[in-house]
Design a protein around this motif. Structure first.
Motif, PDB file in Angstrom:
ATOM      1  N   ALA A 273       0.809  -1.223   0.000  1.00 13.43           N
ATOM      2  CA  ALA A 273       0.000   0.000   0.000  1.00 13.43           C
ATOM      3  C   ALA A 273       0.845   1.277   0.000  1.00 13.43           C
ATOM      4  N   LEU A 274       2.157   1.141  -0.012  1.00 14.24           N
ATOM      5  CA  LEU A 274       3.027   2.310   0.107  1.00 14.24           C
ATOM      6  C   LEU A 274       2.931   3.206  -1.133  1.00 14.24           C
ATOM      7  N   THR A 275       2.737   4.488  -0.907  1.00 11.08           N
ATOM      8  CA  THR A 275       2.826   5.484  -1.970  1.00 11.08           C
ATOM      9  C   THR A 275       3.797   6.561  -1.513  1.00 11.08           C
ATOM     10  N   LEU A 276       4.606   7.052  -2.455  1.00 11.04           N
ATOM     11  CA  LEU A 276       5.640   8.028  -2.129  1.00 11.04           C
ATOM     12  C   LEU A 276       5.471   9.276  -2.973  1.00 11.04           C
ATOM     13  N   ASP A 277       5.687  10.437  -2.345  1.00 10.92           N
ATOM     14  CA  ASP A 277       5.739  11.673  -3.102  1.00 10.92           C
ATOM     15  C   ASP A 277       7.049  11.734  -3.887  1.00 10.92           C
ATOM     16  N   ASP A 278       7.048  12.518  -4.971  1.00  8.19           N
ATOM     17  CA  ASP A 278       8.264  12.675  -5.758  1.00  8.19           C
ATOM     18  C   ASP A 278       9.386  13.242  -4.893  1.00  8.19           C
ATOM     19  N   THR A 279      10.570  12.720  -5.069  1.00  8.30           N
ATOM     20  CA  THR A 279      11.724  13.129  -4.270  1.00  8.30           C
ATOM     21  C   THR A 279      12.991  12.856  -5.058  1.00  8.30           C
ATOM     22  N   ASP A 280      14.083  13.488  -4.677  1.00  9.86           N
ATOM     23  CA  ASP A 280      15.346  13.243  -5.365  1.00  9.86           C
ATOM     24  C   ASP A 280      15.936  11.889  -5.002  1.00  9.86           C
ATOM     25  N   LEU A 281      15.927  11.564  -3.716  1.00 12.50           N
ATOM     26  CA  LEU A 281      16.609  10.360  -3.229  1.00 12.50           C
ATOM     27  C   LEU A 281      15.696   9.564  -2.321  1.00 12.50           C
ATOM     28  N   VAL A 282      15.613   8.264  -2.581  1.00  9.66           N
ATOM     29  CA  VAL A 282      14.941   7.329  -1.674  1.00  9.66           C
ATOM     30  C   VAL A 282      15.981   6.342  -1.165  1.00  9.66           C
ATOM     31  N   THR A 283      16.044   6.172   0.147  1.00 13.07           N
ATOM     32  CA  THR A 283      16.858   5.118   0.727  1.00 13.07           C
ATOM     33  C   THR A 283      15.951   4.055   1.323  1.00 13.07           C
ATOM     34  N   VAL A 284      16.360   2.801   1.145  1.00 12.16           N
ATOM     35  CA  VAL A 284      15.644   1.650   1.712  1.00 12.16           C
ATOM     36  C   VAL A 284      16.714   0.780   2.361  1.00 12.16           C
ATOM     37  N   SER A 285      16.908   0.929   3.657  1.00  8.53           N
ATOM     38  CA  SER A 285      18.033   0.241   4.295  1.00  8.53           C
ATOM     39  C   SER A 285      17.575  -0.698   5.399  1.00  8.53           C
ATOM     40  N   TYR A 286      18.041  -1.934   5.323  1.00  7.68           N
ATOM     41  CA  TYR A 286      17.789  -2.947   6.344  1.00  7.68           C
ATOM     42  C   TYR A 286      16.292  -3.137   6.604  1.00  7.68           C
ATOM     43  N   VAL A 287      15.497  -3.083   5.537  1.00  4.37           N
ATOM     44  CA  VAL A 287      14.057  -3.258   5.724  1.00  4.37           C
ATOM     45  C   VAL A 287      13.476  -4.349   4.826  1.00  4.37           C
ATOM     46  N   LEU A 288      14.065  -4.619   3.660  1.00  8.47           N
ATOM     47  CA  LEU A 288      13.472  -5.576   2.730  1.00  8.47           C
ATOM     48  C   LEU A 288      13.393  -6.971   3.336  1.00  8.47           C
ATOM     49  N   GLY A 289      14.321  -7.298   4.213  1.00  8.77           N
ATOM     50  CA  GLY A 289      14.303  -8.614   4.848  1.00  8.77           C
ATOM     51  C   GLY A 289      13.131  -8.820   5.783  1.00  8.77           C
ATOM     52  N   GLU A 290      12.460  -7.742   6.182  1.00  9.77           N
ATOM     53  CA  GLU A 290      11.293  -7.844   7.065  1.00  9.77           C
ATOM     54  C   GLU A 290      10.002  -8.059   6.280  1.00  9.77           C
ATOM     55  N   LEU A 291      10.083  -8.004   4.946  1.00 11.95           N
ATOM     56  CA  LEU A 291       8.876  -7.969   4.122  1.00 11.95           C
ATOM     57  C   LEU A 291       8.668  -9.278   3.372  1.00 11.95           C
ATOM     58  N   THR A 292       7.419  -9.526   3.009  1.00  9.08           N
ATOM     59  CA  THR A 292       7.125 -10.622   2.105  1.00  9.08           C
ATOM     60  C   THR A 292       7.641 -10.276   0.712  1.00  9.08           C
ATOM     61  N   GLU A 293       7.734 -11.259  -0.145  1.00  6.07           N
ATOM     62  CA  GLU A 293       8.232 -11.020  -1.505  1.00  6.07           C
ATOM     63  C   GLU A 293       7.370  -9.988  -2.233  1.00  6.07           C
ATOM     64  N   ALA A 294       6.051 -10.096  -2.086  1.00  5.33           N
ATOM     65  CA  ALA A 294       5.156  -9.141  -2.757  1.00  5.33           C
ATOM     66  C   ALA A 294       5.376  -7.727  -2.236  1.00  5.33           C
ATOM     67  N   ASP A 295       5.560  -7.587  -0.919  1.00  7.60           N
ATOM     68  CA  ASP A 295       5.792  -6.264  -0.352  1.00  7.60           C
ATOM     69  C   ASP A 295       7.149  -5.706  -0.770  1.00  7.60           C
ATOM     70  N   ARG A 296       8.157  -6.562  -0.843  1.00 11.25           N
ATOM     71  CA  ARG A 296       9.473  -6.106  -1.317  1.00 11.25           C
ATOM     72  C   ARG A 296       9.367  -5.518  -2.718  1.00 11.25           C
ATOM     73  N   THR A 297       8.681  -6.237  -3.578  1.00 16.04           N
ATOM     74  CA  THR A 297       8.517  -5.768  -4.958  1.00 16.04           C
ATOM     75  C   THR A 297       7.795  -4.426  -4.989  1.00 16.04           C
ATOM     76  N   ALA A 298       6.743  -4.304  -4.199  1.00 15.78           N
ATOM     77  CA  ALA A 298       5.957  -3.073  -4.189  1.00 15.78           C
ATOM     78  C   ALA A 298       6.776  -1.894  -3.679  1.00 15.78           C
ATOM     79  N   VAL A 299       7.585  -2.112  -2.654  1.00 15.93           N
ATOM     80  CA  VAL A 299       8.391  -1.030  -2.084  1.00 15.93           C
ATOM     81  C   VAL A 299       9.434  -0.549  -3.088  1.00 15.93           C
ATOM     82  N   VAL A 300      10.121  -1.466  -3.729  1.00 11.88           N
ATOM     83  CA  VAL A 300      11.132  -1.071  -4.725  1.00 11.88           C
ATOM     84  C   VAL A 300      10.470  -0.355  -5.894  1.00 11.88           C
TER      85      VAL A 300
END
Length: 332
Positions: A150-177
């Motif tokens: 369900a994650l939606t992000l506003d436009d931005t120059d830089l997005v960091t995703v650190s030490y979080v993908l391992g907490e997510l299901t495969e579907a959620d990982r795909t959605a976040v990236v």
């Protein structure tokens, strides 16, 4: 680059030093051990791991310096590939107490809009409290968000995703990236330097490339990773000063430890990746240095630099794991 009159790592450590006051040492150590077990577990969670202030304080004191150093190392490699670029805004997805926000401030000068998203309110509250020590983060937004499909992000120059993908299901990982790719000009993903962490980074790398990004670091190319799946993994190391809590939990006496991490930095704008990247700790022998490299055309290869190479040999002796090769000016 930032002027390290007072190194950001020291400012952060100072901000963290008083957090454990009033928290019994055994309770802090027990919270850390339980949280480490959760983070290292193979089953992703759909609920926040950091549940209350005691959890957050213990884990921030124990883990935040290591996350900061790993993310800063990744960002520095990215900045070398894009020396004329500075992010005008930053969103940290799953940022918890804000280690990546601190790392961005340590890599690029200036104040920028910063948004830290996490689903654990206690982590956000503590991150806001710690950030009072950094003027660049005083106006940061600490916003609760479900990190997943369900994650939606506003436009931005830089997005960091650190030490979080391992907490997510495969579907959620795909959605976040995918959400990061849709919103940002640059995306940096950092995961633990384990085979599983590397696999998650490669998944993210592939999705970013498919979305039109090019790799800035660590890879010297945007082609397929030359490592045969299951035979090895690409990771790097950052030196971290150990706190008393580190020594209490791990029972060690050393003043430091090495944080292993995997990462990818990718952009929608032109960058100049390293000609090659040192992917293992250099082996220094009498009169020669052995470098294991990832190179654009040859994939993984070993290069031997000897005294007869002159200034290049001197540069090789000073080269570290994760550095670009050759250096821009080996005579310096």
């Amino acid at each position: 680059m930032v002027n390290d009159v007072v190194p950001p790592s020291e400012t952060l450590r100072s901000a963290l030093s008083g957090l454990l006051d009033g928290l019994p040492p055994r309770q802090a150590a027990g919270a850390v051990e339980r949280l480490i077990a959760n983070y290292r577990g193979s089953t992703p969670t759909d609920a926040p791991i950091l549940r209350d202030r005691a959890d957050v304080v213990a884990y921030a004191a124990y883990r935040m310096p290591a996350t900061f150093e790993a993310v800063r190392s990744a960002l520095e490699a990215f900045a070398e590939a894009a020396p004329d670029w500075t992010p005008g805004s930053h969103t940290d997805v799953g940022g918890g107490t804000g280690a990546a926000a601190w790392a961005v401030g340590a890599t690029w000068d200036g104040v920028r809009p910063v948004t830290v998203l996490d689903w654990a309110e206690p982590a956000l509250a503590l991150g806001r409290e710690i950030a009072e020590a950094d003027p660049a983060l005083l106006d940061a937004r600490w916003q609760r968000a479900r990190i997943g499909a369900a994650l939606t992000l506003d436009d931005t120059d830089l997005v960091t995703v650190s030490y979080v993908l391992g907490e997510l299901t495969e579907a959620d990982r795909t959605a976040v990236v995918d959400a990061a790719a849709a919103a940002a000009r640059a995306v940096v993903v950092v995961e633990p330097g384990t085979p599983d962490g590397y696999a998650r980074v490669i998944e993210a790398r592939d999705r970013l490339i498919a979305a039109g990004f090019q790799v800035a670091a660590p890879c010297p190319h945007s082609a397929a990773c030359p490592i045969v799946p299951g035979t090895d993994w690409c990771h790097f190391s950052a030196r971290v000063s150990r706190s008393s809590l580190h020594r209490q939990v791990k029972g060690g006496s050393l003043a430091y430890e090495d944080e292993k991490f995997s990462y990818v930095a990718a952009t929608r704008f032109p960058v100049a990746p390293a000609p090659a990247r040192v992917v293992r700790r250099p082996q220094i022998r009498k009169g020669q240095v052995l470098l294991n490299l990832c190179a654009p055309d040859e994939g993984l290869r070993r290069e031997t630099v000897t005294k007869r190479h002159g200034d290049l040999y001197k540069a090789a002796r000073d080269t570290d794991w994760g550095d670009p090769w050759p250096p821009p000016d080996p005579t310096r």
